[in-house]
Motif scaffolding. Structure first.
Motif, PDB file in Angstrom:
ATOM      1  N   GLY A 169      -6.582  28.650  12.177  1.00 33.70           N
ATOM      2  CA  GLY A 169      -6.574  28.860  10.733  1.00 33.70           C
ATOM      3  C   GLY A 169      -7.144  27.690   9.948  1.00 33.70           C
ATOM      4  N   LYS A 170      -7.618  26.687  10.648  1.00 29.66           N
ATOM      5  CA  LYS A 170      -8.186  25.488   9.991  1.00 29.66           C
ATOM      6  C   LYS A 170      -7.250  24.945   8.909  1.00 29.66           C
ATOM      7  N   LEU A 171      -5.995  24.790   9.265  1.00 23.49           N
ATOM      8  CA  LEU A 171      -4.999  24.326   8.281  1.00 23.49           C
ATOM      9  C   LEU A 171      -4.935  22.806   8.182  1.00 23.49           C
ATOM     10  N   VAL A 172      -5.497  22.143   9.184  1.00 20.41           N
ATOM     11  CA  VAL A 172      -5.377  20.670   9.284  1.00 20.41           C
ATOM     12  C   VAL A 172      -3.901  20.266   9.079  1.00 20.41           C
ATOM     13  N   PRO A 173      -3.024  20.718   9.985  1.00 22.09           N
ATOM     14  CA  PRO A 173      -1.585  20.480   9.773  1.00 22.09           C
ATOM     15  C   PRO A 173      -1.126  19.133  10.306  1.00 22.09           C
ATOM     16  N   TRP A 174      -1.906  18.118  10.067  1.00 27.83           N
ATOM     17  CA  TRP A 174      -1.586  16.766  10.526  1.00 27.83           C
ATOM     18  C   TRP A 174      -2.413  15.787   9.710  1.00 27.83           C
ATOM     19  N   ARG A 175      -1.980  14.527   9.734  1.00 21.20           N
ATOM     20  CA  ARG A 175      -2.729  13.457   9.074  1.00 21.20           C
ATOM     21  C   ARG A 175      -2.411  12.158   9.789  1.00 21.20           C
ATOM     22  N   PHE A 176      -3.126  11.102   9.424  1.00 21.59           N
ATOM     23  CA  PHE A 176      -2.980   9.818  10.097  1.00 21.59           C
ATOM     24  C   PHE A 176      -2.474   8.745   9.132  1.00 21.59           C
ATOM     25  N   ILE A 177      -1.657   7.839   9.655  1.00 20.43           N
ATOM     26  CA  ILE A 177      -1.309   6.618   8.911  1.00 20.43           C
ATOM     27  C   ILE A 177      -1.675   5.454   9.832  1.00 20.43           C
ATOM     28  N   ILE A 178      -2.560   4.591   9.362  1.00 18.23           N
ATOM     29  CA  ILE A 178      -3.007   3.463  10.178  1.00 18.23           C
ATOM     30  C   ILE A 178      -2.158   2.237   9.850  1.00 18.23           C
ATOM     31  N   ILE A 179      -1.594   1.672  10.886  1.00 19.75           N
ATOM     32  CA  ILE A 179      -0.760   0.475  10.718  1.00 19.75           C
ATOM     33  C   ILE A 179      -1.414  -0.624  11.547  1.00 19.75           C
ATOM     34  N   GLY A 180      -2.183  -1.463  10.863  1.00 22.46           N
ATOM     35  CA  GLY A 180      -2.919  -2.508  11.575  1.00 22.46           C
ATOM     36  C   GLY A 180      -3.071  -3.732  10.694  1.00 22.46           C
ATOM     37  N   GLY A 181      -3.853  -4.678  11.161  1.00 21.82           N
ATOM     38  CA  GLY A 181      -4.088  -5.897  10.387  1.00 21.82           C
ATOM     39  C   GLY A 181      -2.784  -6.601  10.079  1.00 21.82           C
ATOM     40  N   PRO A 182      -2.719  -7.252   8.921  1.00 18.99           N
ATOM     41  CA  PRO A 182      -1.499  -8.000   8.595  1.00 18.99           C
ATOM     42  C   PRO A 182      -0.263  -7.118   8.433  1.00 18.99           C
ATOM     43  N   GLU A 183      -0.489  -5.851   8.111  1.00 24.82           N
ATOM     44  CA  GLU A 183       0.659  -4.954   7.910  1.00 24.82           C
ATOM     45  C   GLU A 183       1.355  -4.601   9.228  1.00 24.82           C
ATOM     46  N   ARG A 184       0.641  -4.810  10.345  1.00 22.11           N
ATOM     47  CA  ARG A 184       1.226  -4.429  11.641  1.00 22.11           C
ATOM     48  C   ARG A 184       2.532  -5.195  11.899  1.00 22.11           C
ATOM     49  N   ALA A 185       2.481  -6.518  11.664  1.00 20.04           N
ATOM     50  CA  ALA A 185       3.687  -7.336  11.901  1.00 20.04           C
ATOM     51  C   ALA A 185       4.778  -6.997  10.883  1.00 20.04           C
ATOM     52  N   VAL A 186       4.359  -6.693   9.658  1.00 18.92           N
ATOM     53  CA  VAL A 186       5.331  -6.322   8.619  1.00 18.92           C
ATOM     54  C   VAL A 186       6.066  -5.046   9.041  1.00 18.92           C
ATOM     55  N   PHE A 187       5.318  -4.116   9.629  1.00 16.03           N
ATOM     56  CA  PHE A 187       5.923  -2.856  10.076  1.00 16.03           C
ATOM     57  C   PHE A 187       7.030  -3.127  11.092  1.00 16.03           C
ATOM     58  N   THR A 188       6.720  -3.996  12.076  1.00 18.07           N
ATOM     59  CA  THR A 188       7.747  -4.327  13.075  1.00 18.07           C
ATOM     60  C   THR A 188       8.968  -4.945  12.386  1.00 18.07           C
ATOM     61  N   GLU A 189       8.728  -5.856  11.426  1.00 21.10           N
ATOM     62  CA  GLU A 189       9.863  -6.493  10.728  1.00 21.10           C
ATOM     63  C   GLU A 189      10.724  -5.457  10.028  1.00 21.10           C
ATOM     64  N   ARG A 190      10.065  -4.512   9.350  1.00 23.65           N
ATOM     65  CA  ARG A 190      10.821  -3.471   8.631  1.00 23.65           C
ATOM     66  C   ARG A 190      11.620  -2.614   9.615  1.00 23.65           C
ATOM     67  N   LEU A 191      10.985  -2.284  10.763  1.00 23.87           N
ATOM     68  CA  LEU A 191      11.710  -1.497  11.774  1.00 23.87           C
ATOM     69  C   LEU A 191      12.923  -2.274  12.275  1.00 23.87           C
ATOM     70  N   MET A 192      12.742  -3.577  12.469  1.00 18.69           N
ATOM     71  CA  MET A 192      13.852  -4.395  12.963  1.00 18.69           C
ATOM     72  C   MET A 192      14.984  -4.454  11.934  1.00 18.69           C
ATOM     73  N   GLU A 193      14.620  -4.542  10.651  1.00 23.30           N
ATOM     74  CA  GLU A 193      15.661  -4.553   9.609  1.00 23.30           C
ATOM     75  C   GLU A 193      16.473  -3.261   9.660  1.00 23.30           C
ATOM     76  N   ILE A 194      15.756  -2.138   9.823  1.00 22.41           N
ATOM     77  CA  ILE A 194      16.458  -0.849   9.879  1.00 22.41           C
ATOM     78  C   ILE A 194      17.317  -0.794  11.140  1.00 22.41           C
ATOM     79  N   TRP A 195      16.732  -1.249  12.244  1.00 13.50           N
ATOM     80  CA  TRP A 195      17.472  -1.230  13.525  1.00 13.50           C
ATOM     81  C   TRP A 195      18.744  -2.064  13.411  1.00 13.50           C
TER      82      TRP A 195
END
Ligand SMILES: Cc1cc2nc3c(=O)[nH]c(=O)nc-3n(C[C@H](O)[C@H](O)[C@H](O)COP(=O)(O)O)c2cc1C
Length: 158
Positions: A12-38
């Motif tokens: 049906g060509k619905l494109v039922p997905w999308r991408f979020i890129i987590i790289g560059g300086p934000e990559r380490a920030v992402f891990t920190e945020r995950l650790m805070e939640i954990w």
């Protein structure tokens, strides 16, 4: 790589997905945020346990979150839309490997956590199909047992 990843069967060509890129300086920030939640969920955890957790979240320098946005549709079942998101994940793995990178499809608790969903800006009904971790291979992948085809293949005889 994303162009290859997005070239999947999509009823049906619905494109039922999308991408979020987590790289560059934000990559380490992402891990920190995950650790805070954990930590907020595991207040009694030792520093050693936190380091084990961090090592799981802190792997490759690039993470692509493949987001399923499957939704009820008059003709195309949600199941088929979700399968298409799985195909995107596998295509991205193949694209990364073909380009000489190492890649791994991971989920773990962050894929099912409402706070992580908020952190990533997921909308109502969206969910993580996979975090595709991509980086330079450091070592040869460990092979593991593969299914015995005889145990999962039958010939339909009517
Ligand atoms: C939807 C999905 C989620 C996965 N999540 C994890 C995970 O969180 N942690 C993990 O060690 N492996 C996970 N895996 C398995 C790895 O992607 C992969 O199969 C495993 O590392 C072995 O790699 P190989 O099959 O290429 O040998 C997941 C696989 C799928 C399909």
């Amino acid at each position: 790589m994303l162009r290859i990843a997005a070239r999947v069967p999509d009823h049906g060509k619905l494109v039922p997905w999308r991408f979020i890129i987590i790289g560059g300086p934000e990559r380490a920030v992402f891990t920190e945020r995950l650790m805070e939640i954990w930590r907020s969920r595991n207040e009694a955890a030792s520093e050693q346990m936190a380091e084990v957790e961090r090592s799981k979240r802190d792997g490759a320098p690039l993470v692509v979150a493949v987001v399923s946005r499957a939704a009820e549709h008059p003709k195309i079942p949600v199941w088929e839309q979700q399968l298409s998101a799985g195909a995107v994940c596998l295509n991205l793995l193949h694209a990364a490997h073909a380009a000489g990178y190492a890649a791994q499809w991971l989920t773990g608790w962050p894929a099912y956590d409402a706070e992580v969903a908020r952190l990533l800006g997921l909308k109502e009904g969206e969910r993580i199909a996979g975090f595709i971790h991509i980086g330079t291979p450091a070592e040869a992948p460990v092979e593991r047992d593969r299914p015995d085809l005889d145990s999962i293949v039958v010939r339909w005889v009517g």
